[in-house]
Design a protein around this motif. Structure first.
Motif, PDB file in Angstrom:
ATOM      1  N   GLY A 131      28.649  57.043  34.291  1.00 19.51           N
ATOM      2  CA  GLY A 131      27.927  56.725  35.262  1.00 19.51           C
ATOM      3  C   GLY A 131      27.912  55.342  35.777  1.00 19.51           C
ATOM      4  N   THR A 132      28.883  54.358  35.749  1.00 18.23           N
ATOM      5  CA  THR A 132      28.759  53.314  36.212  1.00 18.23           C
ATOM      6  C   THR A 132      28.816  53.198  37.741  1.00 18.23           C
ATOM      7  N   ASN A 133      28.493  52.398  38.416  1.00 17.52           N
ATOM      8  CA  ASN A 133      28.581  52.147  39.913  1.00 17.52           C
ATOM      9  C   ASN A 133      29.795  52.414  40.655  1.00 17.52           C
ATOM     10  N   HIS A 134      30.875  52.471  39.872  1.00 17.85           N
ATOM     11  CA  HIS A 134      32.258  52.577  40.495  1.00 17.85           C
ATOM     12  C   HIS A 134      32.327  54.024  40.705  1.00 17.85           C
ATOM     13  N   ASP A 135      31.536  54.777  40.319  1.00 19.99           N
ATOM     14  CA  ASP A 135      31.817  56.405  40.709  1.00 19.99           C
ATOM     15  C   ASP A 135      31.495  56.554  42.129  1.00 19.99           C
ATOM     16  N   PHE A 136      30.604  55.479  42.647  1.00 22.64           N
ATOM     17  CA  PHE A 136      30.236  55.766  44.283  1.00 22.64           C
ATOM     18  C   PHE A 136      30.373  54.495  45.060  1.00 22.64           C
ATOM     19  N   VAL A 137      30.405  53.187  44.594  1.00 21.89           N
ATOM     20  CA  VAL A 137      30.114  51.996  44.996  1.00 21.89           C
ATOM     21  C   VAL A 137      31.444  51.437  45.054  1.00 21.89           C
ATOM     22  N   ASP A 138      32.000  51.012  46.192  1.00 21.43           N
ATOM     23  CA  ASP A 138      33.342  50.053  46.279  1.00 21.43           C
ATOM     24  C   ASP A 138      32.785  48.656  45.811  1.00 21.43           C
TER      25      ASP A 138
ATOM     26  N   ALA B 186      27.356  44.581  27.316  1.00 19.07           N
ATOM     27  CA  ALA B 186      28.284  44.838  25.948  1.00 19.07           C
ATOM     28  C   ALA B 186      29.705  45.218  26.211  1.00 19.07           C
ATOM     29  N   CYS B 187      29.562  46.261  27.337  1.00 19.69           N
ATOM     30  CA  CYS B 187      31.197  46.865  27.800  1.00 19.69           C
ATOM     31  C   CYS B 187      31.831  46.495  29.045  1.00 19.69           C
ATOM     32  N   ILE B 188      31.070  45.956  30.017  1.00 17.16           N
ATOM     33  CA  ILE B 188      31.688  45.779  31.257  1.00 17.16           C
ATOM     34  C   ILE B 188      31.438  44.295  31.845  1.00 17.16           C
ATOM     35  N   ALA B 189      31.198  43.401  30.954  1.00 22.44           N
ATOM     36  CA  ALA B 189      31.126  41.936  31.162  1.00 22.44           C
ATOM     37  C   ALA B 189      29.821  41.559  32.256  1.00 22.44           C
ATOM     38  N   GLY B 190      28.844  42.347  31.809  1.00 23.51           N
ATOM     39  CA  GLY B 190      27.382  41.978  32.538  1.00 23.51           C
ATOM     40  C   GLY B 190      27.353  41.596  33.890  1.00 23.51           C
ATOM     41  N   ARG B 191      28.181  42.525  34.839  1.00 20.90           N
ATOM     42  CA  ARG B 191      28.002  42.371  36.127  1.00 20.90           C
ATOM     43  C   ARG B 191      26.961  43.174  36.870  1.00 20.90           C
ATOM     44  N   THR B 192      26.023  43.874  36.120  1.00 16.61           N
ATOM     45  CA  THR B 192      25.029  44.807  36.668  1.00 16.61           C
ATOM     46  C   THR B 192      25.966  45.849  37.658  1.00 16.61           C
ATOM     47  N   GLN B 193      26.789  46.563  36.614  1.00 13.33           N
ATOM     48  CA  GLN B 193      27.505  47.482  37.291  1.00 13.33           C
ATOM     49  C   GLN B 193      27.022  48.929  36.867  1.00 13.33           C
ATOM     50  N   TRP B 194      25.982  49.076  36.217  1.00 12.02           N
ATOM     51  CA  TRP B 194      25.645  50.203  35.531  1.00 12.02           C
ATOM     52  C   TRP B 194      24.049  50.332  36.187  1.00 12.02           C
ATOM     53  N   ARG B 195      23.898  50.599  37.322  1.00  5.29           N
ATOM     54  CA  ARG B 195      22.484  50.752  37.850  1.00  5.29           C
ATOM     55  C   ARG B 195      22.522  52.142  38.255  1.00  5.29           C
ATOM     56  N   GLU B 196      21.311  52.377  38.818  1.00  2.24           N
ATOM     57  CA  GLU B 196      20.865  53.849  39.374  1.00  2.24           C
ATOM     58  C   GLU B 196      20.520  53.898  40.602  1.00  2.24           C
ATOM     59  N   ASP B 197      20.639  52.712  41.473  1.00  2.00           N
ATOM     60  CA  ASP B 197      20.263  52.821  42.953  1.00  2.00           C
ATOM     61  C   ASP B 197      21.094  53.639  43.685  1.00  2.00           C
ATOM     62  N   TRP B 198      22.248  54.096  43.342  1.00  2.08           N
ATOM     63  CA  TRP B 198      23.230  54.609  44.033  1.00  2.08           C
ATOM     64  C   TRP B 198      23.115  56.353  43.721  1.00  2.08           C
TER      65      TRP B 198
END
Length: 232
Positions: free
Chosen positions: A24-31, A86-98
């Motif tokens: 469930g990273t942002n990449h599932d829903f957010v370009d 730790a896993c994807i470079a700390g770019r805040t791409q594992w949020r829940e707002d989507w």
């Protein structure tokens, strides 16, 4: 998964393809824009455009359904924040707002992938023996409640009646306790649970051990996926 139906209602006489993505990273829903690879479309965006293409090109266009997939998300905000670093470079791409926009649009279902995945990159996990990297180590009610019911409660707070009744075992790891004892006690909350056992789901599948094929493990290319689907 088709919301509001039981698997037996549509698997008996119909062949279906179910799409799901784990963690469930942002990449599932957010370009998003990647500093090395440029603009990248989300998985949902690709799914929607592919469905529109099929409708335009297929002689059976009216039968091509609305796109729908399931994102099985790691629920814990702390775990996602730590894993992001730790896993994807700390770019805040594992949020829940989507999560809520995805669920309300009816394209992507948000479902339970446990509280913290017992992920080895985390400094602490919710497990009585601090076991990591093996979800089959969840073998009692206390640990299962921490990982499964607490995660479902959090999703319910965020999504309300859009909360999915599905669960996917981290790493695909199920065990006899979860399949035979724990989930059968929670049929009011859950409809089914998925492994990565690498087989086709049928109306004979155990609803608490529904198999899935995993990219990278069971297929690695479009050609291999096509060959796999032709087997059934």
């Amino acid at each position: 998964h088709i919301s509001g139906t039981h698997p037996h209602d549509y698997l008996e006489d119909t062949k279906c393809v179910g799409l799901s993505w784990d963690d469930g990273t942002n990449h599932d829903f957010v370009d998003y824009y990647h500093p090395d690879y440029g603009y990248l479309r989300s998985l949902t965006s690709v799914l929607v455009s592919s469905t529109l293409y099929l409708r335009q090109k297929s002689n059976r266009a009216p039968t091509v359904p609305e796109p729908r997939a399931t994102s099985f998300v790691i629920v814990s905000p702390h775990a996602r924040d730590e894993l992001d670093r730790a896993c994807i470079a700390g770019r805040t791409q594992w949020r829940e707002d989507w999560w809520l926009p995805a669920a309300t649009q009816g394209v992507l279902e948000i479902a339970n992938h446990s509280w913290d995945h017992l992920h080895p990159a985390l400094t602490t996990v919710r497990h009585s023996e601090s076991r990591r990297g093996n979800f089959a180590a969840v073998r009692n009610e206390a640990d299962a409640d921490l990982q499964i019911l607490d995660a479902q409660a959090y999703l319910s707070q965020r999504l309300g009646h859009f909360t999915s009744p599905l669960f996917a075992y981290p790493y695909g790891h199920a065990n006899d306790y979860l399949v035979q004892e724990y989930f059968p006690k929670h049929t009011a909350t859950f409809l089914g649970a998925f492994t990565t056992d690498g087989d086709f789901a049928t109306d004979q599948s155990n609803r608490w051990r529904i198999p899935r094929f995993a990219c990278g493990e069971h297929w690695t290319s479009r050609a291999e996926l096509g060959q796999l689907l032709q087997r059934h």
